[in-house]
Design an enzyme around this catalytic site. Sequence first.
Site, PDB file in Angstrom:
ATOM      1  N   ASP A 153      -1.636  42.131  56.927  1.00  0.00           N
ATOM      2  CA  ASP A 153      -2.009  40.750  56.637  1.00  0.00           C
ATOM      3  C   ASP A 153      -2.693  40.766  55.263  1.00  0.00           C
ATOM      4  O   ASP A 153      -3.150  41.818  54.804  1.00  0.00           O
ATOM      5  CB  ASP A 153      -2.969  40.262  57.732  1.00  0.00           C
ATOM      6  CG  ASP A 153      -3.510  38.888  57.447  1.00  0.00           C
ATOM      7  OD1 ASP A 153      -2.728  37.994  57.100  1.00  0.00           O
ATOM      8  OD2 ASP A 153      -4.746  38.705  57.562  1.00  0.00           O
ATOM      9  N   LEU A 154      -2.734  39.622  54.607  1.00  0.00           N
ATOM     10  CA  LEU A 154      -3.352  39.566  53.271  1.00  0.00           C
ATOM     11  C   LEU A 154      -4.790  39.021  53.320  1.00  0.00           C
ATOM     12  O   LEU A 154      -5.750  39.743  53.027  1.00  0.00           O
ATOM     13  CB  LEU A 154      -2.496  38.681  52.347  1.00  0.00           C
ATOM     14  CG  LEU A 154      -3.087  38.405  50.968  1.00  0.00           C
ATOM     15  CD1 LEU A 154      -3.132  39.672  50.121  1.00  0.00           C
ATOM     16  CD2 LEU A 154      -2.271  37.329  50.240  1.00  0.00           C
ATOM     17  N   ASP A 155      -4.875  37.734  53.681  1.00  0.00           N
ATOM     18  CA  ASP A 155      -6.171  37.042  53.605  1.00  0.00           C
ATOM     19  C   ASP A 155      -7.152  37.603  54.630  1.00  0.00           C
ATOM     20  O   ASP A 155      -6.927  37.513  55.838  1.00  0.00           O
ATOM     21  CB  ASP A 155      -5.975  35.538  53.870  1.00  0.00           C
ATOM     22  CG  ASP A 155      -5.068  34.879  52.836  1.00  0.00           C
ATOM     23  OD1 ASP A 155      -5.256  35.135  51.646  1.00  0.00           O
ATOM     24  OD2 ASP A 155      -4.187  34.094  53.232  1.00  0.00           O
ATOM     25  N   THR A 188      -9.944  36.421  50.598  1.00  0.00           N
ATOM     26  CA  THR A 188      -9.512  35.034  50.410  1.00  0.00           C
ATOM     27  C   THR A 188      -9.686  34.211  51.682  1.00  0.00           C
ATOM     28  O   THR A 188      -9.618  32.984  51.620  1.00  0.00           O
ATOM     29  CB  THR A 188      -8.036  35.000  49.958  1.00  0.00           C
ATOM     30  OG1 THR A 188      -7.352  36.067  50.611  1.00  0.00           O
ATOM     31  CG2 THR A 188      -7.902  35.146  48.453  1.00  0.00           C
ATOM     32  N   LYS A 205      -7.938  31.000  61.074  1.00  0.00           N
ATOM     33  CA  LYS A 205      -7.500  32.237  60.419  1.00  0.00           C
ATOM     34  C   LYS A 205      -6.107  32.626  60.896  1.00  0.00           C
ATOM     35  O   LYS A 205      -5.843  32.635  62.103  1.00  0.00           O
ATOM     36  CB  LYS A 205      -8.484  33.381  60.708  1.00  0.00           C
ATOM     37  CG  LYS A 205      -9.764  33.276  59.909  1.00  0.00           C
ATOM     38  CD  LYS A 205     -10.618  34.513  60.122  1.00  0.00           C
ATOM     39  CE  LYS A 205     -11.902  34.430  59.329  1.00  0.00           C
ATOM     40  NZ  LYS A 205     -12.819  35.539  59.663  1.00  0.00           N
ATOM     41  N   LYS A 258       2.356  32.858  62.799  1.00  0.00           N
ATOM     42  CA  LYS A 258       1.509  33.545  63.780  1.00  0.00           C
ATOM     43  C   LYS A 258       0.846  32.477  64.670  1.00  0.00           C
ATOM     44  O   LYS A 258       0.497  31.428  64.153  1.00  0.00           O
ATOM     45  CB  LYS A 258       0.438  34.357  63.052  1.00  0.00           C
ATOM     46  CG  LYS A 258       1.018  35.378  62.074  1.00  0.00           C
ATOM     47  CD  LYS A 258      -0.085  35.972  61.190  1.00  0.00           C
ATOM     48  CE  LYS A 258       0.518  36.777  60.056  1.00  0.00           C
ATOM     49  NZ  LYS A 258      -0.497  37.325  59.123  1.00  0.00           N
ATOM     50  N   GLU A 286      -4.729  43.345  60.882  1.00  0.00           N
ATOM     51  CA  GLU A 286      -5.023  41.916  60.956  1.00  0.00           C
ATOM     52  C   GLU A 286      -6.521  41.633  61.072  1.00  0.00           C
ATOM     53  O   GLU A 286      -7.266  42.432  61.637  1.00  0.00           O
ATOM     54  CB  GLU A 286      -4.370  41.340  62.220  1.00  0.00           C
ATOM     55  CG  GLU A 286      -3.032  40.694  61.995  1.00  0.00           C
ATOM     56  CD  GLU A 286      -3.134  39.393  61.181  1.00  0.00           C
ATOM     57  OE1 GLU A 286      -4.243  38.875  60.995  1.00  0.00           O
ATOM     58  OE2 GLU A 286      -2.089  38.898  60.734  1.00  0.00           O
TER      59      GLU A 286
HETATM   60  C1  BG6 Z   1      -3.245  32.749  56.185  1.00  0.00           C
HETATM   61  C2  BG6 Z   1      -4.701  32.400  56.287  1.00  0.00           C
HETATM   62  O1  BG6 Z   1      -3.104  34.017  55.614  1.00  0.00           O
HETATM   63  O2  BG6 Z   1      -2.538  31.804  55.389  1.00  0.00           O
HETATM   64  C3  BG6 Z   1      -4.875  30.978  56.772  1.00  0.00           C
HETATM   65  O3  BG6 Z   1      -5.334  33.294  57.188  1.00  0.00           O
HETATM   66  C4  BG6 Z   1      -4.066  30.020  55.884  1.00  0.00           C
HETATM   67  O4  BG6 Z   1      -6.238  30.645  56.739  1.00  0.00           O
HETATM   68  C5  BG6 Z   1      -2.626  30.456  55.865  1.00  0.00           C
HETATM   69  O5  BG6 Z   1      -4.161  28.681  56.374  1.00  0.00           O
HETATM   70  C6  BG6 Z   1      -1.744  29.570  55.003  1.00  0.00           C
HETATM   71  O6  BG6 Z   1      -2.105  29.730  53.657  1.00  0.00           O
HETATM   72  P1  BG6 Z   1      -1.575  28.825  52.476  1.00  0.00           P
HETATM   73  O7  BG6 Z   1      -2.009  29.576  51.234  1.00  0.00           O
HETATM   74  O8  BG6 Z   1      -0.082  28.752  52.591  1.00  0.00           O
HETATM   75  O9  BG6 Z   1      -2.207  27.496  52.609  1.00  0.00           O
HETATM   76 MG    MG Z   2      -5.968  37.112  57.711  1.00  0.00          MG
END
Ligand code: BG6
Ligand code: MG
Length: 224
Positions: free
Chosen positions: A11-13, A19, A47, A149, A173
């Site tokens: 996972d990234l964020d 972020t 999240k 997800k 994650e």
């Molecule tokens: C996920 C985050 O990686 O991306 C969420 O955990 C976020 O919080 C989702 O809503 C969508 O992101 P984006 O950048 O497309 O609005």
């Molecule tokens: Mg995440």
Amino acid sequence: MAKHPSAFIFDLDGVITDTAEFHYLAWKQLADGLGVTIDREFNEQLKGISRMDSLEKIVALDPALGGLSADEKERLATEKNEHYIKLIAEVTPAHILPGMESLLKDIQAHGIKIALGSASKNAKMVLEQLELTDYFDYIVDAAQVSKGKPDPETFTTAADYFGFAYADCIGVEDAEAGVEALKRAGMFAVGVGLSLSEADYIVADTGTLHFDSVITHYNERSDS
Ligand code: BG6
Ligand code: MG
């Protein structure tokens, strides 16, 4: 000898970079404008899930927002993204979470494939700003999946690209929805955050996430 997985899918964020905090601040700014109060506890539900799914959860907090049209929701989701884009404009490699670049290096040194499995439409841009794109053999972001997800599609899409069995992949994650997606895919789930009780292996934070200990726990699960 310890068995290695075929791939790590990250996972990234909130896993590679913080972020997740910027998503929260952007949602809070939008919610404040709507007269809705959200806090960090509520944010745990946001999240890992898509932008529109997050907006639906915020709108559901106030019955007065029940009549919003699809166009109005699109406008609000765009407004949140504008707040978010401003916040991430300053993201640099200094925002990589502790230990993550050395973990990526360790995985790469063992010849194991690395993929990204993110729900974010901004994922590729953030990865570029972090200067980490070259570590990734494949990137799955919101543009490639029809079901976000906790549906497993984000992670199975990455494994399918390589042709790997799902049980031979390890996912990392920070969100409940993401851990659920990994488990439904049949993958070994590493949870970053002590509250992620459904994960197969849990660490408090990325600073305590090390290649050797992940492999040890992955093998304990595989042996059982
Ligand atoms: C996920 C985050 O990686 O991306 C969420 O955990 C976020 O919080 C989702 O809503 C969508 O992101 P984006 O950048 O497309 O609005
Ligand atoms: Mg995440």
